[in-house]
Write an enzyme that holds these catalytic residues in place. Structure first.
Site, PDB file in Angstrom:
ATOM      1  N   GLU A 123       0.811  -1.218   0.000  1.00 11.93           N
ATOM      2  CA  GLU A 123       0.000   0.000   0.000  1.00 11.93           C
ATOM      3  C   GLU A 123       0.844   1.266   0.000  1.00 11.93           C
ATOM      4  O   GLU A 123       0.371   2.328  -0.373  1.00 11.93           O
ATOM      5  CB  GLU A 123      -0.942   0.004   1.206  1.00 11.93           C
ATOM      6  CG  GLU A 123      -0.236   0.041   2.539  1.00 11.93           C
ATOM      7  CD  GLU A 123      -1.204  -0.153   3.701  1.00 11.93           C
ATOM      8  OE1 GLU A 123      -1.939   0.789   3.979  1.00 11.93           O
ATOM      9  OE2 GLU A 123      -1.223  -1.235   4.302  1.00 11.93           O
ATOM     10  N   THR A 124       2.101   1.156   0.421  1.00 14.25           N
ATOM     11  CA  THR A 124       3.000   2.311   0.421  1.00 14.25           C
ATOM     12  C   THR A 124       3.419   2.707  -0.992  1.00 14.25           C
ATOM     13  O   THR A 124       3.989   3.772  -1.173  1.00 14.25           O
ATOM     14  CB  THR A 124       4.258   1.983   1.242  1.00 14.25           C
ATOM     15  OG1 THR A 124       4.661   0.644   0.908  1.00 14.25           O
ATOM     16  CG2 THR A 124       3.972   2.051   2.725  1.00 14.25           C
TER      17      THR A 124
END
Lengths: 340, 254
Positions: free
Chosen positions: B51-52
């Site tokens: 998700e980063t």
């Protein structure tokens, strides 16, 4: 950027090669972060969190901050631990394997000393993006049916009395374009525009143009949705150097108000290409954070009784410790770092 | 057959659920380990993403958070959060994503709580919160959930619903506005659960060797159908070797 007037000033600054935005950490925080400011900080859990700036805010005993983050661990936990924050809008408060929930974050919410409003990571990012775009809200298909929609952290009367908070947490509505894109409904999340956003980056020039390496997380949107931006950087480089490869840069100088050179400014969190996180510190911190008396000891020893980030690093083993976490040039992190 | 721990078993059972060309959304801990194991064992063409932002990195060492710089090395793009969540919300790419998440509580429809125990305004226990879990649970067609098999975790009523599963079952996901799909498997230290095609209720799909169905049911607050349960085969020596020697030699998660 405060106003059109400021743009003119910055252009004039640009003409004046002597005048730059570089300043000390003490000046930057003192000038832009006030009691009650609405602020956001960049980085993500244990990477590129602007820790030197966080510690300066703690040292200047700034209070009643309204803090906005997507996922943040060490920065959030320390600001809360020092009593600087009264309200937070957040998706995740933790440090991954080092603290699956931030210890002081958890305690402050359980004790009722911190008001918290929960969103998802995407929703927080869309809110920063809306602020950067200058629109009041953005739609998403995330969180239908959940308590993120049902449960609000700030009640109606708090919202009505604070002009800096939108009157609703979010809105579920029919898709105004009927079933276009196979969506029957949308969730609208309100824009965030902060008084100041603080990010730590690998490189910047003295006018404020920024080069981030590795994942940018949400730093670009967070910076562009702020009235003022403080950039802390590992290296201050010549403008000509950054302009040789402009495709590697992300934030233009006119968004930025202060540039602070602070090597290892994200320590004890990591900075891709420069150093790893410090597992020794992060574990020690957890032992201090578990207990109120111990935490006061931590604040005195590591924050209040010192003056600068270099003294903080010195207290944590100085050069020897920095050598142990120095990134391998090709990997971007410290290969074989002892992490258990 | 070598001895193995329940964590090793859980990781391998999850890894077996991942197929070639799946795009695997990873959380921290066992979820990352399962994705790494799948790449080395059963699904070399699966793609790990975070998700980063980073997509398809070479994980030479196990990351200890999704923001760990180890997630960035040799990735095709490093990106940021907006890109990562766009990838899942957009059906063109999102339909290929498999999520792997964990939580503090789960109900019989696979709805998850990772926010509070007790009242939201004055909780007894506060957890980290959604992070990207609610987003992945809202968007993607398949997800794997890791849980500890305990009565206080498999609950009739969640204290707070952070991430949507099948909501109240049947067609309720669709009615609410959510994408079709939702959780597909729940893997615990004793068993694997799946969800009925029509009712969307959780049922016992498999139990670990030497674990009885009675013991599993004792460790949950709600009843589940056990008629479809079969014993799950334990990790092979080859799977264990890869897990221990290549994925987590420092024993950071195992």
């Amino acid at each position: 950027m405060a106003s059109f007037e400021l743009i003119i000033i910055e252009i004039q600054c640009d003409m004046n090669l002597e005048k730059t935005k570089t300043m000390s950490m003490e000046e930057a925080i003192g000038q832009y972060v006030k009691d009650g400011s609405h602020i956001s900080m960049g980085g993500f859990t244990i990477n590129r969190v602007p820790m030197a700036a966080v510690h300066e805010i703690m040292r200047q005993r700034i209070k009643q901050l309204h803090l906005y983050v997507h996922s943040n661990g060490q920065g959030v936990d320390e600001l809360i631990g020092a009593g600087c924050v009264s309200k937070i809008e957040i998706a995740y408060g933790g440090n991954g394997k080092f603290a699956s929930t931030g210890i002081r974050f958890r305690k402050a919410i359980q004790d009722g000393t911190l008001k918290c409003e929960d969103y998802s990571n995407y929703q927080m990012m869309l809110r920063f993006l809306a602020g950067a775009m200058g629109v009041p809200f953005l739609p998403t298909l995330s969180s239908f049916g959940t308590d993120i929609i049902e449960k609000w952290g700030f009640p109606k009367d708090v919202r009505e009395h604070d002009p800096k908070i939108p009157n609703k947490k979010l809105i579920v509505t029919e898709n105004p374009f009927d079933n276009w894109m196979e969506a029957s409904k949308v969730v609208l999340v309100p824009a965030i525009q902060t008084d100041v956003t603080i990010i730590h980056v690998q490189q910047a020039d003295s006018h404020g143009t920024v080069r981030i390496r590795g994942a940018n997380f949400g730093c670009i949107e967070q910076a562009k949705s702020a009235r003022h931006v403080i950039v802390t950087c590992e290296e201050l480089v010549n403008e000509e150097e950054l302009r040789k490869c402009p495709d590697h840069n992300q934030i233009p100088f006119f968004c930025v108000d202060a540039v602070v050179l602070v090597p290892h400014g994200a320590y004890p969190t990591a900075c891709y290409g420069y150093y790893d996180y410090d597992p020794v510190f992060l574990k020690n911190y957890a032992t201090y954070a578990q207990n109120d008396a111990r935490y006061r000891e931590y604040l005195d020893k590591y924050i209040y009784n010192i003056k600068s980030h270099s003294e903080f690093i010195e207290l944590n083993g100085g050069k020897k410790r920095l050598e142990a976490i120095k990134a391998d040039a090709a990997a971007g992190y410290r290969l074989g770092l002892k992490r258990n | 057959m070598e001895n193995y721990t329940s964590r090793e078993m859980m990781t391998i059972v999850a890894a077996r659920e991942i197929k070639d060309d799946d795009i695997v959304f990873c959380g921290t801990g066992m979820s990352m380990l399962a994705a790494m194991a799948a790449k080395h064992i059963s699904a070399p063409r699966s793609i790990i993403f975070f998700e980063t932002g980073p997509i398809d990195p070479v994980l030479k060492e196990l990351p200890l958070a999704v923001a760990d710089s180890r997630t960035m090395y040799n990735s095709c793009v490093t990106g940021g959060l907006i890109d990562a969540f766009n990838t899942m919300q957009n059906k063109i790419t999102g339909d290929h994503v498999v999520g792997i998440v964990g939580a503090a509580q789960i109900d019989k429809y696979g709805n998850l709580n990772s926010t509070v125990i007790g009242d939201y305004d004055k909780p007894d226990v506060r957890f980290a919160g959604s992070g990207g879990a609610c987003d992945v649970a809202s968007f993607v067609p398949r997800s794997i959930i890791f849980m500890q098999q305990e009565k206080k975790k498999f609950v009739k009523n969640l204290d707070y619903m952070t991430s949507p599963g099948h909501l109240t079952g049947g067609e309720s996901r669709k009615v609410s506005g959510l994408r079709q799909g939702g959780p597909t498997s729940v893997i615990t230290n004793m068993a694997m659960f799946k969800f009925d095609e029509f009712t969307k209720e959780m049922y016992l799909a498999g139990y670990f060797p030497e674990i009885t169905t009675g013991r599993i049911l004792e460790n949950m607050e709600f009843e589940v159908d056990i008629s479809r349960a079969r014993e799950i085969s334990p990790p092979t020596n080859g799977e264990l070797k890869i897990l221990r020697n290549i994925c987590d030699p420092q024993k950071l998660v195992l």
